[in-house]
Motif scaffolding. Structure first.
Motif, PDB file in Angstrom:
ATOM      1  N   ARG A 104      39.072  60.724  26.135  1.00 40.51           N
ATOM      2  CA  ARG A 104      40.031  60.044  25.269  1.00 40.51           C
ATOM      3  C   ARG A 104      39.435  58.816  24.591  1.00 40.51           C
ATOM      4  NH1 ARG A 104      41.705  63.343  28.302  1.00 40.51           N
ATOM      5  NH2 ARG A 104      43.573  64.584  27.896  1.00 40.51           N
ATOM      6  N   GLY A 105      38.149  58.697  24.628  1.00 37.23           N
ATOM      7  CA  GLY A 105      37.481  57.610  23.902  1.00 37.23           C
ATOM      8  C   GLY A 105      37.647  56.244  24.548  1.00 37.23           C
ATOM      9  N   GLU A 106      38.018  56.205  25.842  1.00 37.59           N
ATOM     10  CA  GLU A 106      38.171  54.899  26.494  1.00 37.59           C
ATOM     11  C   GLU A 106      36.796  54.358  26.876  1.00 37.59           C
ATOM     12  OE1 GLU A 106      40.994  55.642  29.643  1.00 37.59           O
ATOM     13  OE2 GLU A 106      42.409  56.480  28.205  1.00 37.59           O
ATOM     14  N   ARG A 107      36.655  53.056  26.797  1.00 40.29           N
ATOM     15  CA  ARG A 107      35.353  52.434  27.077  1.00 40.29           C
ATOM     16  C   ARG A 107      35.502  51.196  27.937  1.00 40.29           C
ATOM     17  NH1 ARG A 107      34.028  51.137  20.929  1.00 40.29           N
ATOM     18  NH2 ARG A 107      35.004  53.149  20.694  1.00 40.29           N
ATOM     19  N   GLY A 108      34.380  50.775  28.532  1.00 42.37           N
ATOM     20  CA  GLY A 108      34.405  49.562  29.356  1.00 42.37           C
ATOM     21  C   GLY A 108      34.816  49.870  30.792  1.00 42.37           C
ATOM     22  N   PRO A 109      35.063  48.810  31.582  1.00 42.46           N
ATOM     23  CA  PRO A 109      35.410  49.004  32.999  1.00 42.46           C
ATOM     24  C   PRO A 109      36.742  49.734  33.150  1.00 42.46           C
ATOM     25  CG  PRO A 109      34.978  46.686  32.500  1.00 42.46           C
ATOM     26  CD  PRO A 109      35.024  47.392  31.192  1.00 42.46           C
ATOM     27  N   MET A 110      36.764  50.758  33.970  1.00 42.15           N
ATOM     28  CA  MET A 110      37.993  51.549  34.170  1.00 42.15           C
ATOM     29  C   MET A 110      38.821  50.901  35.275  1.00 42.15           C
ATOM     30  SD  MET A 110      36.409  55.403  33.898  1.00 42.15           S
ATOM     31  CE  MET A 110      34.962  55.108  34.911  1.00 42.15           C
ATOM     32  N   THR A 111      39.489  49.809  34.930  1.00 43.76           N
ATOM     33  CA  THR A 111      40.208  49.027  35.948  1.00 43.76           C
ATOM     34  C   THR A 111      41.326  49.827  36.627  1.00 43.76           C
ATOM     35  OG1 THR A 111      41.472  48.097  34.138  1.00 43.76           O
ATOM     36  CG2 THR A 111      39.694  46.743  34.977  1.00 43.76           C
ATOM     37  N   GLN A 112      41.765  50.910  35.981  1.00 39.11           N
ATOM     38  CA  GLN A 112      42.803  51.747  36.606  1.00 39.11           C
ATOM     39  C   GLN A 112      42.289  52.387  37.904  1.00 39.11           C
ATOM     40  OE1 GLN A 112      41.299  52.407  33.720  1.00 39.11           O
ATOM     41  NE2 GLN A 112      40.680  54.539  33.564  1.00 39.11           N
ATOM     42  N   LEU A 113      40.964  52.346  38.109  1.00 36.29           N
ATOM     43  CA  LEU A 113      40.372  52.973  39.300  1.00 36.29           C
ATOM     44  C   LEU A 113      40.137  51.976  40.440  1.00 36.29           C
ATOM     45  CD1 LEU A 113      37.764  55.346  37.576  1.00 36.29           C
ATOM     46  CD2 LEU A 113      40.163  55.762  38.121  1.00 36.29           C
ATOM     47  N   ALA A 114      40.706  50.765  40.312  1.00 38.79           N
ATOM     48  CA  ALA A 114      40.447  49.713  41.307  1.00 38.79           C
ATOM     49  C   ALA A 114      40.740  50.168  42.736  1.00 38.79           C
ATOM     50  CB  ALA A 114      41.278  48.479  40.977  1.00 38.79           C
ATOM     51  N   CYS A 115      41.784  50.999  42.930  1.00 42.63           N
ATOM     52  CA  CYS A 115      42.182  51.364  44.302  1.00 42.63           C
ATOM     53  C   CYS A 115      41.100  52.173  45.025  1.00 42.63           C
ATOM     54  CB  CYS A 115      43.510  52.122  44.309  1.00 42.63           C
ATOM     55  SG  CYS A 115      43.470  53.711  43.477  1.00 42.63           S
ATOM     56  N   PHE A 116      40.116  52.665  44.297  1.00 46.10           N
ATOM     57  CA  PHE A 116      39.054  53.455  44.926  1.00 46.10           C
ATOM     58  C   PHE A 116      37.913  52.575  45.462  1.00 46.10           C
ATOM     59  CE2 PHE A 116      41.084  56.500  42.090  1.00 46.10           C
ATOM     60  CZ  PHE A 116      41.124  57.646  42.858  1.00 46.10           C
ATOM     61  N   PHE A 117      37.932  51.283  45.144  1.00 42.13           N
ATOM     62  CA  PHE A 117      36.753  50.449  45.419  1.00 42.13           C
ATOM     63  C   PHE A 117      37.031  49.234  46.297  1.00 42.13           C
ATOM     64  CE2 PHE A 117      35.812  52.848  41.626  1.00 42.13           C
ATOM     65  CZ  PHE A 117      34.534  53.312  41.902  1.00 42.13           C
ATOM     66  N   LYS A 118      36.006  48.854  47.065  1.00 45.40           N
ATOM     67  CA  LYS A 118      36.108  47.636  47.881  1.00 45.40           C
ATOM     68  C   LYS A 118      36.042  46.402  46.989  1.00 45.40           C
ATOM     69  CE  LYS A 118      33.569  49.230  52.012  1.00 45.40           C
ATOM     70  NZ  LYS A 118      32.853  50.403  51.533  1.00 45.40           N
ATOM     71  N   ASP A 119      35.187  46.478  45.975  1.00 43.50           N
ATOM     72  CA  ASP A 119      34.933  45.310  45.135  1.00 43.50           C
ATOM     73  C   ASP A 119      35.092  45.741  43.667  1.00 43.50           C
ATOM     74  OD1 ASP A 119      34.080  42.875  44.247  1.00 43.50           O
ATOM     75  OD2 ASP A 119      31.954  43.196  44.683  1.00 43.50           O
ATOM     76  N   PRO A 120      36.353  45.973  43.264  1.00 45.41           N
ATOM     77  CA  PRO A 120      36.573  46.559  41.933  1.00 45.41           C
ATOM     78  C   PRO A 120      36.263  45.586  40.789  1.00 45.41           C
ATOM     79  CG  PRO A 120      38.678  46.063  42.999  1.00 45.41           C
ATOM     80  CD  PRO A 120      37.609  45.723  43.995  1.00 45.41           C
ATOM     81  N   MET A 121      35.553  46.088  39.805  1.00 50.89           N
ATOM     82  CA  MET A 121      35.144  45.241  38.673  1.00 50.89           C
ATOM     83  C   MET A 121      36.365  44.777  37.868  1.00 50.89           C
ATOM     84  SD  MET A 121      32.146  47.434  36.879  1.00 50.89           S
ATOM     85  CE  MET A 121      30.496  47.513  37.540  1.00 50.89           C
ATOM     86  N   GLY A 122      36.396  43.499  37.560  1.00 51.87           N
ATOM     87  CA  GLY A 122      37.370  42.979  36.599  1.00 51.87           C
ATOM     88  C   GLY A 122      38.826  43.064  37.032  1.00 51.87           C
ATOM     89  N   VAL A 123      39.086  43.159  38.335  1.00 55.01           N
ATOM     90  CA  VAL A 123      40.470  43.242  38.806  1.00 55.01           C
ATOM     91  C   VAL A 123      40.666  42.187  39.889  1.00 55.01           C
ATOM     92  CG1 VAL A 123      42.110  44.679  40.087  1.00 55.01           C
ATOM     93  CG2 VAL A 123      40.751  45.688  38.275  1.00 55.01           C
ATOM     94  N   SER A 124      41.720  41.382  39.759  1.00 54.04           N
ATOM     95  CA  SER A 124      41.898  40.331  40.767  1.00 54.04           C
ATOM     96  C   SER A 124      42.892  40.740  41.846  1.00 54.04           C
ATOM     97  CB  SER A 124      42.320  39.021  40.098  1.00 54.04           C
ATOM     98  OG  SER A 124      43.434  39.286  39.289  1.00 54.04           O
ATOM     99  N   VAL A 125      43.609  41.873  41.667  1.00 53.83           N
ATOM    100  CA  VAL A 125      44.536  42.285  42.731  1.00 53.83           C
ATOM    101  C   VAL A 125      43.766  43.055  43.806  1.00 53.83           C
ATOM    102  CG1 VAL A 125      46.776  42.348  41.566  1.00 53.83           C
ATOM    103  CG2 VAL A 125      45.240  44.279  41.313  1.00 53.83           C
ATOM    104  N   HIS A 126      44.011  42.692  45.062  1.00 54.93           N
ATOM    105  CA  HIS A 126      43.294  43.334  46.164  1.00 54.93           C
ATOM    106  C   HIS A 126      44.201  44.138  47.076  1.00 54.93           C
ATOM    107  CE1 HIS A 126      39.238  41.882  45.431  1.00 54.93           C
ATOM    108  NE2 HIS A 126      39.838  40.847  44.888  1.00 54.93           N
ATOM    109  N   SER A 127      45.532  44.027  46.849  1.00 55.75           N
ATOM    110  CA  SER A 127      46.456  44.816  47.659  1.00 55.75           C
ATOM    111  C   SER A 127      46.339  46.272  47.222  1.00 55.75           C
ATOM    112  CB  SER A 127      47.882  44.287  47.439  1.00 55.75           C
ATOM    113  OG  SER A 127      48.797  45.364  47.468  1.00 55.75           O
ATOM    114  N   PHE A 128      46.208  47.150  48.206  1.00 55.34           N
ATOM    115  CA  PHE A 128      46.016  48.574  47.881  1.00 55.34           C
ATOM    116  C   PHE A 128      47.191  49.115  47.063  1.00 55.34           C
ATOM    117  CE2 PHE A 128      46.319  53.135  49.026  1.00 55.34           C
ATOM    118  CZ  PHE A 128      45.138  53.550  48.425  1.00 55.34           C
ATOM    119  N   THR A 129      48.402  48.723  47.454  1.00 55.80           N
ATOM    120  CA  THR A 129      49.594  49.220  46.748  1.00 55.80           C
ATOM    121  C   THR A 129      49.573  48.776  45.288  1.00 55.80           C
ATOM    122  OG1 THR A 129      50.703  48.821  48.828  1.00 55.80           O
ATOM    123  CG2 THR A 129      52.114  49.414  46.992  1.00 55.80           C
TER     124      THR A 129
END
Ligand SMILES: NC(=O)c1ccc[n+]([C@@H]2O[C@H](COP(=O)([O-])OP(=O)(O)OC[C@H]3O[C@@H](n4cnc5c(N)ncnc54)[C@H](O)[C@@H]3O)[C@@H](O)[C@H]2O)c1
Length: 402
Positions: A354-379
């Protein structure tokens, strides 16, 4: 039917071989897709690439064959059914033909081992890029997604050149090996050749702004770092509970023991430092203060790919009364991580399509140290994924109505 390439860095490791066995087994109808987040009804609303359309290849520096590794996972670790590996022998042999030699010499110490001539960084980038191009053309793939599942590297000291693409280029051209780790080099080679990139490890990968600039330049999605599969996953679920009940966490001590290649690699203090750093980012931002916290990781060879985490949480409630919670997590590392790696491939394919670029912040829940996301609660992180799905589903609905 269009197919996509999945290029695994560390393609003969436990995680990679389990992901390949799993994808092929599900494609042949030999296993069910339990453990895949993308099979949840609320995420499956996206039209994602089928596992049967994934063609695997990659880089590794080890010589043990993929089939041999998969058999060991079945027999020594009892992580995957032996019958499954036997039924997939031909598939695994075929994937092995697409596994190319990786790049071993990177950051400073340990370079030029065995007196062998070192491959210059610039030559390595060209060779690795050619591997990706050849795979894409020969297999007639719509795109190739590169996923780092190689052994964790020691941390890489930041230098000013990391901040810009020009700077990173200068490091590579100048063969500045102490400032360019293999994971950075792989990320650079992938993005330079138009391949979306995901880092499932705590290694540097695409963390430097200069490497990310290359992703932006080529309009590519990328993300990381370090898959969240066990103790940190539990932390990101439990810490918000203490916060929401206004229970003060006094201390949180975590003890991890594991075997396998990852355990052995993490028994090296420098590699362990990378892992401890990525594990340490959850508590303070979630709680709003910094309790006494410790995490240890010890190598216990006999455990193989099974990991045990024991966490002791000491907290204070009403009138300051002290209480505790303890949990024991016993998991098979590769079995927890492999479906997530496949989820990440499917969601990255979707984003790139779909032509999206840059950090895929929607994937934060998959990572211990997600790029560019300040929320750390899994929910809250999972909500980012669901919001992304909702947005795409409603966009597609509106598109169809028009
Ligand atoms: N639950 C999990 O399994 C989990 C969770 C989060 C992160 N990870 C990370 O995933 C990675 C893989 O874990 P694993 O259990 O499969 O480890 P493993 O030791 O079984 O496999 C690692 C593979 O990487 C290869 N490798 C090492 N250096 C390389 C290089 N420079 N280029 C190419 N290949 C290289 C090794 O030869 C090996 O085949 C580790 O970094 C680990 O920390 C795993």
């Amino acid at each position: 039917m269009e197919r996509i390439g999945v290029w695994l860095i560390g393609a003969r490791g436990a995680l990679a071989s389990t992901a390949i066995v799993g994808a092929r087994a599900i494609s042949h109808g030999l296993a069910r897709p339990g453990g895949l987040v993308t099979e949840l009804p609320e995420v499956a609303a996206l039209r994602l690439v089928g596992l049967d359309r994934m063609v695997f290849g990659g880089w590794d520096i080890g010589s043990a064959k993929l089939l041999h590794r998969a058999r060991a996972m079945a027999v020594d670790d009892r992580a995957v059914p032996a019958g499954l590996v036997a039924a997939l022998e031909d598939d695994l042999l075929a994937v092995d033909n697409h596994i190319k030699p990786g790049f071993v010499d990177g950051g400073g110490r340990g370079a030029a081992r065995d007196g062998k001539k070192r491959e210059p960084l610039e030559a390595a980038v060209a060779r690795l890029g050619d591997d990706l191009e050849q795979f894409r053309l020969e297999q007639r793939l719509r795109r190739v997604i590169v996923v780092n599942v190689a052994s964790t590297e020691p941390p890489c000291a930041r230098v000013p050149e990391h901040d810009t693409l020009d700077g990173v280029r200068r490091l590579i051209q100048g063969d500045r090996r102490a400032a360019v780790t293999p994971s950075m080099l792989y990320a650079y080679a992938a993005l330079e050749r138009g391949c979306p990139y995901v880092n499932f490890t705590p290694s540097t990968g695409a963390t430097p702004a200069g490497v990310q600039e290359l992703g932006w330049k080529h309009a590519l999605p990328f993300y990381g770092n370090d898959g969240k599969t066990g103790e940190t996953l539990m932390k990101s679920v439990l810490a918000p509970l203490f916060r929401m009940r206004n229970l003060e966490v006094l201390s949180w001590a975590g003890f991890n023991i594991l075997g396998g290649g990852d355990g052995e690699n993490l028994s090296n203090p420098r590699q362990r430092e990378s892992k401890l750093r990525s594990k340490s980012g959850v508590l303070s931002p979630t709680l709003g203060y910094a309790p006494h916290a410790s995490v240890s990781i010890d190598y216990v060879p006999s455990l193989g790919h099974w990991k045990t985490a024991w966490d002791h949480i000491h907290f204070a409630g009403f009138l300051g009364t002290k209480m505790s919670v303890q949990f024991i997590w016993q998991g098979c590392d590769a079995i927890l991580a492999a479906p997530l790696a496949l989820d990440l491939v499917r969601l990255t394919d979707f984003a790139h399509e779909r032509g999206e670029r840059g950090p895929m912040t929607q994937l934060a829940c998959f990572f211990k140290d997600p790029m560019g996301v300040s929320v750390h609660s899994f929910t809250d992180q999972f909500r980012l994924l669901l919001d992304y799905v909702d947005e795409h589903v409603s966009r597609e609905r509106h598109g169809r109505r028009r």
